[in-house]
Write an enzyme that holds these catalytic residues in place. Structure first.
Site, PDB file in Angstrom:
ATOM      1  N   LYS A   1       0.733  -1.582  -0.288  1.00  0.00           N
ATOM      2  CA  LYS A   1       0.381   0.205   0.140  1.00  0.00           C
ATOM      3  C   LYS A   1       1.128   0.906   0.248  1.00  0.00           C
ATOM      4  O   LYS A   1       0.286   2.402  -1.080  1.00  0.00           O
ATOM      5  CB  LYS A   1      -0.669  -0.176   1.041  1.00  0.00           C
TER       6      LYS A   1
ATOM      7  N   CYS B   1      -4.398  10.569   0.779  1.00  0.00           N
ATOM      8  CA  CYS B   1      -3.408   8.999   0.745  1.00  0.00           C
ATOM      9  C   CYS B   1      -2.504   9.925   0.474  1.00  0.00           C
ATOM     10  O   CYS B   1      -0.900   9.379   1.058  1.00  0.00           O
ATOM     11  CB  CYS B   1      -4.032   9.184   0.023  1.00  0.00           C
TER      12      CYS B   1
HETATM   13  N1  SAJ Z   1      -2.213  14.966  -9.072  1.00  0.00           N
HETATM   14  C1  SAJ Z   1      -0.942  14.841  -9.692  1.00  0.00           C
HETATM   15  N2  SAJ Z   1      -0.268  14.615 -10.926  1.00  0.00           N
HETATM   16  C2  SAJ Z   1      -0.919  13.529 -11.693  1.00  0.00           C
HETATM   17  C3  SAJ Z   1      -1.800  12.704 -10.391  1.00  0.00           C
HETATM   18  C4  SAJ Z   1      -2.535  13.621  -9.749  1.00  0.00           C
HETATM   19  O1  SAJ Z   1      -0.536  16.416  -9.507  1.00  0.00           O
HETATM   20  O2  SAJ Z   1      -0.458  13.512 -12.690  1.00  0.00           O
HETATM   21  C5  SAJ Z   1      -2.368  15.194  -7.656  1.00  0.00           C
HETATM   22  C6  SAJ Z   1      -3.544  15.266  -7.486  1.00  0.00           C
HETATM   23  O3  SAJ Z   1      -4.564  16.353  -8.206  1.00  0.00           O
HETATM   24  C7  SAJ Z   1      -4.335  15.156  -6.076  1.00  0.00           C
HETATM   25  C8  SAJ Z   1      -3.376  14.538  -5.992  1.00  0.00           C
HETATM   26  O4  SAJ Z   1      -1.821  14.651  -6.868  1.00  0.00           O
HETATM   27  O5  SAJ Z   1      -3.545  16.352  -5.462  1.00  0.00           O
HETATM   28  C9  SAJ Z   1      -3.703  12.716  -5.529  1.00  0.00           C
HETATM   29  O6  SAJ Z   1      -4.794  11.896  -6.535  1.00  0.00           O
HETATM   30  P1  SAJ Z   1      -4.351  10.848  -7.018  1.00  0.00           P
HETATM   31  O7  SAJ Z   1      -5.840  11.035  -8.238  1.00  0.00           O
HETATM   32  O8  SAJ Z   1      -3.502  10.440  -7.615  1.00  0.00           O
HETATM   33  O9  SAJ Z   1      -4.795   9.699  -5.362  1.00  0.00           O
HETATM   34  P2  SAJ Z   1      -5.994   9.911  -4.762  1.00  0.00           P
HETATM   35  O10 SAJ Z   1      -5.254  10.408  -2.996  1.00  0.00           O
HETATM   36  O11 SAJ Z   1      -7.278  10.414  -4.787  1.00  0.00           O
HETATM   37  O12 SAJ Z   1      -6.190   8.160  -4.205  1.00  0.00           O
HETATM   38  C10 SAJ Z   1      -4.737   7.509  -4.171  1.00  0.00           C
HETATM   39  C11 SAJ Z   1      -4.827   5.927  -5.488  1.00  0.00           C
HETATM   40  N3  SAJ Z   1      -3.978   5.793  -4.852  1.00  0.00           N
HETATM   41  C12 SAJ Z   1      -2.489   5.812  -6.708  1.00  0.00           C
HETATM   42  O13 SAJ Z   1      -3.446   6.313  -7.266  1.00  0.00           O
HETATM   43  C13 SAJ Z   1      -1.565   4.830  -6.555  1.00  0.00           C
HETATM   44  C14 SAJ Z   1      -5.925   5.305  -4.594  1.00  0.00           C
HETATM   45  O14 SAJ Z   1      -6.049   4.156  -5.784  1.00  0.00           O
HETATM   46  C15 SAJ Z   1      -5.852   4.933  -2.824  1.00  0.00           C
HETATM   47  O15 SAJ Z   1      -6.802   4.512  -2.346  1.00  0.00           O
HETATM   48  C16 SAJ Z   1      -5.618   6.585  -2.225  1.00  0.00           C
HETATM   49  O16 SAJ Z   1      -4.954   6.801  -2.952  1.00  0.00           O
HETATM   50  C17 SAJ Z   1      -5.537   6.158  -1.077  1.00  0.00           C
HETATM   51  O17 SAJ Z   1      -6.484   5.548   0.250  1.00  0.00           O
HETATM   52  O18 SAJ Z   1      -4.470   5.510  -0.405  1.00  0.00           O
END
Ligand code: SAJ
Length: 453
Positions: free
Chosen positions: A221, A275
Site C-alpha cells: 500500500k 493518501c
Molecule cells: N496529481 C498530480 N498529477 C498527476 C496525478 C495526480 O498532481 O498526474 C495530484 C492530484 O491532483 C491530487 C494528488 O495528486 O492532488 C493525489 O491524487 P490521485 O488521484 O493521484 O490519488 P488519490 O489520493 O485520490 O488516491 C490515491 C490512489 N492511489 C494511487 O493511485 C496509487 C488510490 O488508489 C488510493 O486508494 C488512495 O490514494 C488511498 O486511499 O490511498
C-alpha cells in the site's frame, strides 16, 4: 471460513462503503464510530460524507435491516478496522533516533485511532474470530502494534484468532465500483489468517484476491502511493525546468509519453488528499536514514504552491517592486479548491494552500469550488457562484482541472469577467484561442510570454 456477522470500526470514506457493501451482500453488519455525530446522522437517514452512489447503497443496507450503527463494537465473526491514520508534524525524529536534528520537519503517523479501535475490540474478541486492519499504516503495524493489543485478551494471534492486513486502494469518486472490482491484497500473520481474510472479502470482491503476509501487504500500500508521489514530483520538476528553458512541459510530456516505456504524470499546483500526500511519510518515519528520495519528493510536491505563487506574481505583479508588493490589492478569482478534479474533498488541498499564499502577499482572493459551493474555510472567502468570483477580478487563476471549469470558453469567460489575465496551473485551458479573445494566458510549466509595458 463462513461469516454471518461483521463489525466495521470507523465509518468514514472507506469504512462506510465497506460496511454497506458487506450488508447488501448478506452479512449482518454493525458499523461502529466513536463520533456520536456520525452515528446520529446515519440514524436519522443522513450521510456525513460525499461519494457518488453511497447514499443509495447505505439506504439499501439500512432498509434491509442488515446494517446497524453503534458507538461500540459487539461480538461478531469478523472485525474490520478502517479508522484514519493522519499525520502529526514532528521536528525531532532524527534527534530521537540518531542523536542529531537535521533542521527539517518530519511527519509521523498518528496511530491513536488504530490503537483505540484495537482496544475496543478486546472485550468482544472470541476464539476463531478474524480481525482485519485496513487503515494505511507504517510497516509492521499489524504485528507490532495491533497483535500485542489484541493478545491482551489472553488469545494468541494466528493461533486463537486470525489477523490480517488488507489495504484499501479505491479512488475517491469511484469508491463503490473499485471496492468490488479492484484486486485485493490480503496479508495474513499466518497463511491460515490470509485464507480467512480471503474468505471474507470473497463475499463481494470480483477482482483478483492475492494472499501474502501482513507486513508485505502494508508495504504494498505504501509503495503504491509513494510511487505515485515520486512520479508526480518529477513531473513538477520537469515543469520548473520547462519554464526556465522556454519549453511547454505539457507538449514535452505528451511527446515523451510516446516512448513505449515512459509514462510521465502531470505537473500541477501540488499533491493533496489524505493518501498520497501522507503515506510516503510513513516510510520516511520508519526508516529516515535510507529514504532520501521519498523525502525529497514529498518536499518537491509540498513546495509546488510556491511556484504557483511565483507564476501569479509574474502574471500580475511588477517584479521590479520586489516581492510582497506585486499582488497587493489585486483581485484574483481562484477557481477550484478541492485536492483534485471532480471531487468535493478539500483535505490537504494544494489549491487551498495557494489561496493562503496569495492572501499573505496582499491579494484579494475570491475562491469558487463548484463541488462545494458552501465551502467554509477559515480565512478564505469562498463564494457560491462562478459569476460572483469572476465579476470584478483582475486575474483568473485555475487551480483544479474540474471538467466544468475546463469547459469554459474564451467567449463565456470574456462575458463573465473584466479580467484579461488568466493563469492556468493544470493545463485546463490549453488549445483554446484565449489570445484571440483578448486574454493573456500564463500556464504552469510553459515559457512565459514577455509582458509588453
Ligand atoms: N496529481 C498530480 N498529477 C498527476 C496525478 C495526480 O498532481 O498526474 C495530484 C492530484 O491532483 C491530487 C494528488 O495528486 O492532488 C493525489 O491524487 P490521485 O488521484 O493521484 O490519488 P488519490 O489520493 O485520490 O488516491 C490515491 C490512489 N492511489 C494511487 O493511485 C496509487 C488510490 O488508489 C488510493 O486508494 C488512495 O490514494 C488511498 O486511499 O490511498
Amino acid at each position: 471460513m463462513n461469516f454471518t456477522k461483521l463489525c466495521v470500526l470507523g465509518l468514514g470514506y472507506i469504512g462506510l462503503p465497506t460496511a454497506s457493501t458487506f450488508a447488501t451482500h448478506g452479512l449482518q453488519v454493525v458499523g461502529v464510530d466513536v463520533n456520536p455525530q456520525v452515528i446520529s446522522t446515519l440514524c436519522n437517514g443522513g450521510l456525513h460524507i460525499h461519494e457518488p452512489g453511497l447514499r443509495t447503497l447505505v439506504e439499501a443496507a439500512v432498509k434491509s435491516g442488515k446494517l446497524t450503527v453503534s458507538e461500540k463494537p459487539e461480538e461478531a465473526d469478523a472485525f474490520i478496522i478502517a479508522v484514519p491514520t493522519p499525520f502529526r508534524a514532528a521536528p525531532t525524529r532524527y534527534a530521537d533516533r540518531f542523536g542529531e536534528y537535521d533542521g527539517q520537519m518530519y511527519k509521523l503517523a498518528d496511530m491513536r485511532a488504530v490503537t483505540s479501535a484495537s482496544e475496543a475490540i478486546l472485550p468482544v474478541l472470541r476464539k476463531g474470530n478474524l480481525v482485519v486492519l485496513e487503515s494505511t499504516s507504517p510497516p509492521r503495524t499489524t504485528v507490532d502494534l495491533v497483535a500485542p493489543i489484541l493478545e491482551r485478551s489472553g488469545l494468541k494471534a494466528g493461533v486463537d484468532f486470525h489477523l490480517v492486513y488488507s489495504p484499501e486502494r479505491v479512488l475517491p469518486g469511484q469508491i463503490l465500483r473499485e471496492l468490488i472490482e479492484n484486486a485485493r491484497v490480503i496479508g495474513g500473520i499466518t497463511p491460515a489468517s490470509a485464507q480467512a481474510g480471503r474468505d471474507l472479502y470473497a463475499v463481494f470482491v470480483r477482482g483478483e484476491i492475492v494472499q501474502t503476509d501482513a507486513t508485505t501487504a502494508e508495504m504494498v500500500k505504501l509503495m503504491e502511493n509513494t510511487y505515485r508521489d515520486v512520479n508526480i514530483a518529477i513531473a513538477n520538476e520537469f515543469a520548473r525546468l520547462a519554464e526556465r528553458f522556454g519549453v511547454d512541459v505539457w507538449e514535452a510530456i505528451g511527446l515523451a509519453n510516446r516512448h513505449p516505456r515512459v509514462r510521465i504524470l502531470s505537473p500541477g499546483p501540488g499533491v493533496g488528499g489524505h493518501c498520497i500526500s501522507v503515506d510516503p511519510w510513513f516510510l520516511v518515519e520508519a526508516a529516515p536514514d535510507i529514504t532520501p528520495l521519498i523525502y525529497t519528493a514529498r518536499n518537491v510536491n509540498d513546495a509546488q504552491p510556491h511556484f504557483v505563487l511565483d507564476l501569479v506574481k509574474r502574471a500580475l505583479g511588477n517584479p521590479s517592486t520586489g516581492s510582497g508588493q506585486g499582488l497587493k490589492g489585486k483581485k484574483i478569482a481562484a477557481l477550484g479548491l478541492s485536492y483534485k478534479p471532480d471531487v468535493d474533498d478539500l483535505r490537504e488541498s494544494p489549491a487551498v494552500e495557494v489561496v493562503h499564499l496569495l492572501q499573505k502577499e496582499g491579494a484579494l482572493v475570491k475562491a469558487f469550488e463548484p463541488f462545494k459551493t458552501d465551502a467554509d474555510l477559515p480565512g478564505i472567502t469562498a463564494v457560491s457562484s462562478l459569476e460572483t468570483a469572476l465579476k470584478d477580478a483582475d486575474a483568473v487563476l485555475l487551480l483544479v482541472n474540474h471538467s466544468g471549469l475546463r469547459a469554459l470558453t474564451p467567449e463565456k469567460m470574456a462575458a463573465l469577467t473584466p479580467a484579461r489575465i488568466l493563469i492556468d496551473t493544470v493545463n485546463g485551458w490549453a488549445g483554446k484561442d484565449w489570445q484571440a479573445a483578448g486574454f493573456r494566458i500564463f500556464r504552469l510549466g510553459v515559457k512565459q510570454i514577455k509582458r509588453e509595458t
